[in-house]
Structures are given as structure tokens and as C-alpha cells.
Design an enzyme around this catalytic site. Structure first.
Site, PDB file in Angstrom:
ATOM      1  N   SER B  43       0.792  -1.227   0.000  1.00  0.00           N
ATOM      2  CA  SER B  43       0.000   0.000   0.000  1.00  0.00           C
ATOM      3  C   SER B  43       0.823   1.275   0.000  1.00  0.00           C
ATOM      4  O   SER B  43       0.265   2.349  -0.198  1.00  0.00           O
ATOM      5  CB  SER B  43      -0.943   0.015   1.204  1.00  0.00           C
ATOM      6  OG  SER B  43      -0.191   0.104   2.401  1.00  0.00           O
ATOM      7  N   LYS B  87       0.671   4.476   6.839  1.00  0.00           N
ATOM      8  CA  LYS B  87       0.059   5.239   5.755  1.00  0.00           C
ATOM      9  C   LYS B  87       0.564   6.673   5.822  1.00  0.00           C
ATOM     10  O   LYS B  87       1.249   7.063   6.768  1.00  0.00           O
ATOM     11  CB  LYS B  87      -1.487   5.247   5.890  1.00  0.00           C
ATOM     12  CG  LYS B  87      -2.127   3.879   5.844  1.00  0.00           C
ATOM     13  CD  LYS B  87      -2.280   3.352   4.426  1.00  0.00           C
ATOM     14  CE  LYS B  87      -2.956   2.000   4.407  1.00  0.00           C
ATOM     15  NZ  LYS B  87      -2.088   0.861   4.347  1.00  0.00           N
TER      16      LYS B  87
END
Lengths: 163, 160
Positions: B43, B87
Site C-alpha cells: 500500500s 500510511k
């Protein structure tokens, strides 16, 4: 001259040794307060009549939530989702996957809603639903925001015992 | 005979105490100051590798409120409290976020205002990232640390 300097090193050494003892004690105190249990002052109207408006000292433990042993009915300490610097005290009403029916704003209307708690979240409500800013306002909170579980009250003395 | 055993017991307790103090110091440093962290997954490509990077993450900034847009952060996942995810912070509370809902399937985009006390996080690889576009803005309190720089592999050394 040499004698004076020697005296200062002795004093410095002794103060460092004593400071080390104090530092070690504070480390132990901090680790206990963060990972095991600690006294906590809780106040506010949202958990009446369970907790007093003007403040109670409760013992809260920090072991259960790490082991996943927090469930419905537990009074927990949570990091507020609206203000990360604030800690709030509410009761867990439902866990992930459960269905919650609640009165949206009981002091103003009879409207009730039903919600399913998503994965990884819990639904919290204050015992005093007329004056509590909880999951009915800001929605279910992630389990990770739970910081500890309230164990028993220690002050005032006449309220001593588990909640 | 008994005296010999007490001497051995005393010495092992002393040595265990030294190890315990060292582990305490290591733990406090790893939790409150900085620590190496292994991060892996698709990701955050191309910033972080798929098969794993060791990064140094620090745990001071988020307590001082110094986490802002553009920072790569370690977060306790809102879907599974035992999982830590990495993230990038895209927007802070009060800001407006426009994002592609599912870029590999459609061109649909949405605009959202980040509520008070929350942040909006997205993986750099928006085609393969489960982030705020799926589970919504996360409370600031779930941020556990900020990624500082990469230390392994050596050819990727340096700040992200």
C-alpha cells in the site's frame, strides 16, 4: 585547594547516586501507572449516578484492554475521538458485530435508532444519557482508543468498592 | 554446601537485575523515543518496498501534536486493534479532501470534510491500499508514531 575540589566531587557523586535512586523509583512508578494500574480522577455529569459529578478517584487497570478482555458493561477510559488530548470515561454498551438500539436525544424527543457496530469498533454510552457526549454523537469508536478499564472506586470512602 | 548455592543465587539475581534494567531502558526508548520498525505490504509503493523495509520511527511528534499532512505515520488499525499499519497523512481536521474512491475500477471521486479530532490517511499506492477511503477518517489518537527515515536496505537509506 585540592582538598576543596575533592569535597565537591564527593558531594556531586552522592547527589548523582541519590538522583539515580529517585529516577529508578519514578521509572517503576511510571511503568506501573501505564501498564498495570493507577488511581485516576474522574469527574463530570455523564456517568451519574455511577460516578459523582464533582469527582471520584477510581483505580483503573491497563491490562485487560491489551488482552482483548473488555466487554459490554465495563466502564472504560478512552482517548476522545474529538480531542486526542482528552480522556473520557464511559461504559461499553456493545462490541463489534452487535446491534445497538439507543435513544438519540432523550431530553428532546423519543426518537430511537438502531445501528450495527462495525468491525474493530465499540459502542460507548455514558450512564446519564441526558447529559453525555458519547457514541450517540460521534459514532462507534475504534477499540484501539480504549486506554484502560475502571476497576473500583477508592474516594470518597463511603463510595468505596467496585462500580 | 548451602552457602555455595546462596552465593550462586545471589550472583544470578544481580546479573538478572542488570539485564532487567537494560530491557527496561530499551523498552522505554522503543516506546517513547524511537525504534526500528519493519514495514511491508503493497500500500505504500513506491515509497516503501513490498517485501519489507526497516525504518526508524519516532514516538515524540504525535504526542506534541506535530503530525501534519505529508507525514508517513504508524497507526493502530481501526478495523483490527492488534494490527499496526503504515500510511501517509493527507489531511488534518477541518480540511477538505478530494479523493478517487476506487481508481482501479472507476473514475469516481468524492469530497469530504475531515471532522474534529480526526485525520485522513491514504497509502501512496492508491490502487492497493485499504485506508481512509474505505474506513473513513481516523481519530488522531490512533496515531502511534511517525516514520523518520529508512535504514534497510542500505541503498534506500535516508528520509522518505
Amino acid at each position: 585547594m585540592k582538598l576543596l575540589f575533592g569535597k565537591w566531587t564527593a558531594i556531586a557523586k552522592e547527589s548523582i547516586d541519590r538522583a539515580a535512586i529517585v529516577a529508578k523509583f519514578l521509572c517503576l512508578l511510571h511503568v506501573t501507572n501505564t501498564y498495570i494500574f493507577s488511581p485516576t480522577l474522574v469527574y463530570g455529569p455523564s456517568m451519574l449516578p455511577t460516578l459523582n459529578l464533582t469527582g471520584d478517584v477510581v483505580l483503573s487497570e491497563y491490562v485487560s484492554h491489551r488482552l482483548g478482555k473488555v466487554g459490554p458493561g465495563d466502564v472504560v477510559l478512552i482517548q476522545s475521538p474529538e480531542n486526542p488530548r482528552k480522556m473520557i470515561t464511559k461504559r461499553v454498551v456493545a462490541m463489534e458485530g452487535e446491534v445497538v438500539s439507543f435513544l438519540v436525544d432523550p431530553s428532546r424527543s423519543d426518537r430511537s435508532r438502531t445501528v450495527v457496530v462495525p468491525k474493530g469498533h465499540v459502542w460507548i454510552q455514558g450512564d446519564n444519557i441526558y447529559a453525555s457526549n458519547d457514541s450517540r454523537n460521534f459514532g462507534p469508536i475504534p477499540y484501539g482508543l480504549i486506554q484502560g478499564k475502571v476497576w473500583c472506586r477508592v474516594w470518597p470512602i463511603d463510595g468505596f468498592g467496585s462500580l
